[in-house]
Design an enzyme around this catalytic site. Sequence first.
Site, PDB file in Angstrom:
ATOM      1  N   CYS A 165      14.226 112.860  45.247  1.00 29.10           N
ATOM      2  CA  CYS A 165      15.523 113.436  45.262  1.00 29.10           C
ATOM      3  C   CYS A 165      16.651 112.278  44.695  1.00 29.10           C
ATOM      4  O   CYS A 165      17.720 112.590  44.717  1.00 29.10           O
ATOM      5  CB  CYS A 165      15.985 113.974  46.842  1.00 29.10           C
ATOM      6  SG  CYS A 165      14.972 115.425  47.254  1.00 29.10           S
ATOM      7  N   HIS A 305      24.437 111.833  50.579  1.00 28.16           N
ATOM      8  CA  HIS A 305      23.192 112.582  50.500  1.00 28.16           C
ATOM      9  C   HIS A 305      23.457 113.907  51.467  1.00 28.16           C
ATOM     10  O   HIS A 305      22.965 115.076  50.860  1.00 28.16           O
ATOM     11  CB  HIS A 305      21.932 111.872  51.072  1.00 28.16           C
ATOM     12  CG  HIS A 305      21.057 112.416  50.573  1.00 28.16           C
ATOM     13  ND1 HIS A 305      20.226 112.762  49.329  1.00 28.16           N
ATOM     14  CD2 HIS A 305      19.553 112.883  51.520  1.00 28.16           C
ATOM     15  CE1 HIS A 305      19.244 113.492  49.344  1.00 28.16           C
ATOM     16  NE2 HIS A 305      18.623 113.324  50.483  1.00 28.16           N
ATOM     17  N   GLU A 316      22.437 108.405  57.752  1.00 24.74           N
ATOM     18  CA  GLU A 316      23.587 108.101  56.766  1.00 24.74           C
ATOM     19  C   GLU A 316      24.645 107.760  57.244  1.00 24.74           C
ATOM     20  O   GLU A 316      25.507 106.929  56.913  1.00 24.74           O
ATOM     21  CB  GLU A 316      23.464 109.221  55.729  1.00 24.74           C
ATOM     22  CG  GLU A 316      24.458 108.907  54.649  1.00 24.74           C
ATOM     23  CD  GLU A 316      24.240 109.989  53.378  1.00 24.74           C
ATOM     24  OE1 GLU A 316      24.713 109.702  52.420  1.00 24.74           O
ATOM     25  OE2 GLU A 316      23.799 111.029  53.532  1.00 24.74           O
ATOM     26  N   LYS A 337      25.992 119.633  48.891  1.00 25.13           N
ATOM     27  CA  LYS A 337      25.220 120.345  49.116  1.00 25.13           C
ATOM     28  C   LYS A 337      25.314 121.423  49.762  1.00 25.13           C
ATOM     29  O   LYS A 337      24.651 122.322  49.952  1.00 25.13           O
ATOM     30  CB  LYS A 337      23.882 119.289  49.660  1.00 25.13           C
ATOM     31  CG  LYS A 337      23.322 118.245  48.948  1.00 25.13           C
ATOM     32  CD  LYS A 337      22.129 117.582  49.506  1.00 25.13           C
ATOM     33  CE  LYS A 337      21.561 116.598  48.656  1.00 25.13           C
ATOM     34  NZ  LYS A 337      22.294 115.501  48.284  1.00 25.13           N
ATOM     35  N   HIS A 342      20.430 121.726  48.064  1.00 26.65           N
ATOM     36  CA  HIS A 342      19.790 120.364  47.739  1.00 26.65           C
ATOM     37  C   HIS A 342      19.001 120.868  46.314  1.00 26.65           C
ATOM     38  O   HIS A 342      17.980 121.243  46.384  1.00 26.65           O
ATOM     39  CB  HIS A 342      18.845 120.064  48.851  1.00 26.65           C
ATOM     40  CG  HIS A 342      18.286 118.768  48.671  1.00 26.65           C
ATOM     41  ND1 HIS A 342      18.792 117.868  47.393  1.00 26.65           N
ATOM     42  CD2 HIS A 342      17.752 117.612  49.223  1.00 26.65           C
ATOM     43  CE1 HIS A 342      18.144 116.598  47.611  1.00 26.65           C
ATOM     44  NE2 HIS A 342      17.482 116.559  48.712  1.00 26.65           N
ATOM     45  N   PHE A 403      12.294 111.412  49.342  1.00 23.86           N
ATOM     46  CA  PHE A 403      10.899 111.451  50.196  1.00 23.86           C
ATOM     47  C   PHE A 403      10.261 110.198  49.452  1.00 23.86           C
ATOM     48  O   PHE A 403      10.098 110.002  48.296  1.00 23.86           O
ATOM     49  CB  PHE A 403       9.985 112.736  49.975  1.00 23.86           C
ATOM     50  CG  PHE A 403      10.424 113.794  50.950  1.00 23.86           C
ATOM     51  CD1 PHE A 403      11.298 113.660  51.815  1.00 23.86           C
ATOM     52  CD2 PHE A 403       9.797 115.062  50.513  1.00 23.86           C
ATOM     53  CE1 PHE A 403      11.929 114.809  52.541  1.00 23.86           C
ATOM     54  CE2 PHE A 403      10.412 116.398  51.293  1.00 23.86           C
ATOM     55  CZ  PHE A 403      11.320 115.954  52.312  1.00 23.86           C
TER      56      PHE A 403
END
Length: 417
Positions: A165, A305, A316, A337, A342, A403
């Site tokens: 991502c 994010h 975060e 998002k 996402h 990831f």
Amino acid sequence: MDFKRVVVTGLGAITPLGKSVAEYWQGLSDGVNGCDLIKQFDAAKFKTRFACEVKDFDPTNYLDRKEARKIDRFSQFALIASDEAVKDAGISKDNVDVDRVGVIIGSGIGGLITFQEEVINFASGDGTPRFNPFFIPKMILDIAAGHISIRHGFRGPNYAVVSACASATNAIIDAYDTIRLNKADMIITGGSEAVVSAAGVGGFNAMKALSERNDDYKTACRPFDKDRDGFVMGEGAGILIIESLEHALARGAKIYCEIGGGGASADAYHITAPHPEGLGAQNVMRAALKDAGMKAEDIDYINVHGTSTPLGDIAETKAILNVFGEHAYDLNISSTKSMTGHCLGAAGALEALACILAVTKDIVPPTINHFTDDPELDPKLNFTFNKAQHRTVNAALSNTFGFGGHNASVIVKKYVA
């Protein structure tokens, strides 16, 4: 070494909020929710039956019918968004040297829909290997960059970036570095993703990464809300035209903003979970600030994010407080998002685009779907909940984490001659 300054001169987008930059930005500014029940396949038996899909998409409205059949959906998105960006930047063979115009596009997964279709077709047959001759070139994730260069005749550096991502953000940083090192005059960069499919949804369901709020899917993506339960899958593409400042000025291009710098880091912790203290996130934001020669106090807005996962949002936030200190309370923070879902490998490009427009228009898009404060989050932070806010945005930072522990951040700022 004397680095070249790098500016943004063109934008293109195809998103769950609209199939152009104007529609995308209007949706973000208005806090529009892009989520709906899945239309691309029958998801009735899946744990998650909703996603943020590109609505009413017909590739033949943009591409020749025969051409469209040879190209996976993620490459179609990249081509369509790049066409808009190239037009927006006013590029022609008369004002660029095509040998010094490159294409660097990120994608997290690439042609998953094509891969799924071909495997199903083979498995349902008699064992005779009958595969589409375009199977491989439709599937490989570098092909989007290839299609864009072929379409426009750009012969500069051309490749794909994959870091889950964080892919699109890493692509933008690579493009930025290529130009400031004078290895190209201009790069078409960004990211594209289209994996709303049985394999995509089923795979993320198996990981328990997706929200399963089927009874209230319109508000399922709830970044920083106490009752968040996972991310909502999105799809789309974001494309930026970036070039050296001197090249942009020489051809009389309009300039949206300047790219300040970028950073990359690794959590080195877990294949899917973030470091609990957001260590990798801290490091990547510090790296971006150092690369840009900026202080924490120079940033006005962070497009986080913010995926709406229980662990990720907390990690975060801890990282932001650690890096920005007291200035964190003067920042606007938001997760777009909450509106687009996402978009995986395309997320970094679409969110960088949101930062560019925030800097250009002095509007911070909101984090929608907030209902209940999370007691684990600092209540003094401004998450721009539910409604856009007007403020001067001189510089914005975009975070993307993937990831594997991949982290990338990019900073954009107002252009000053």
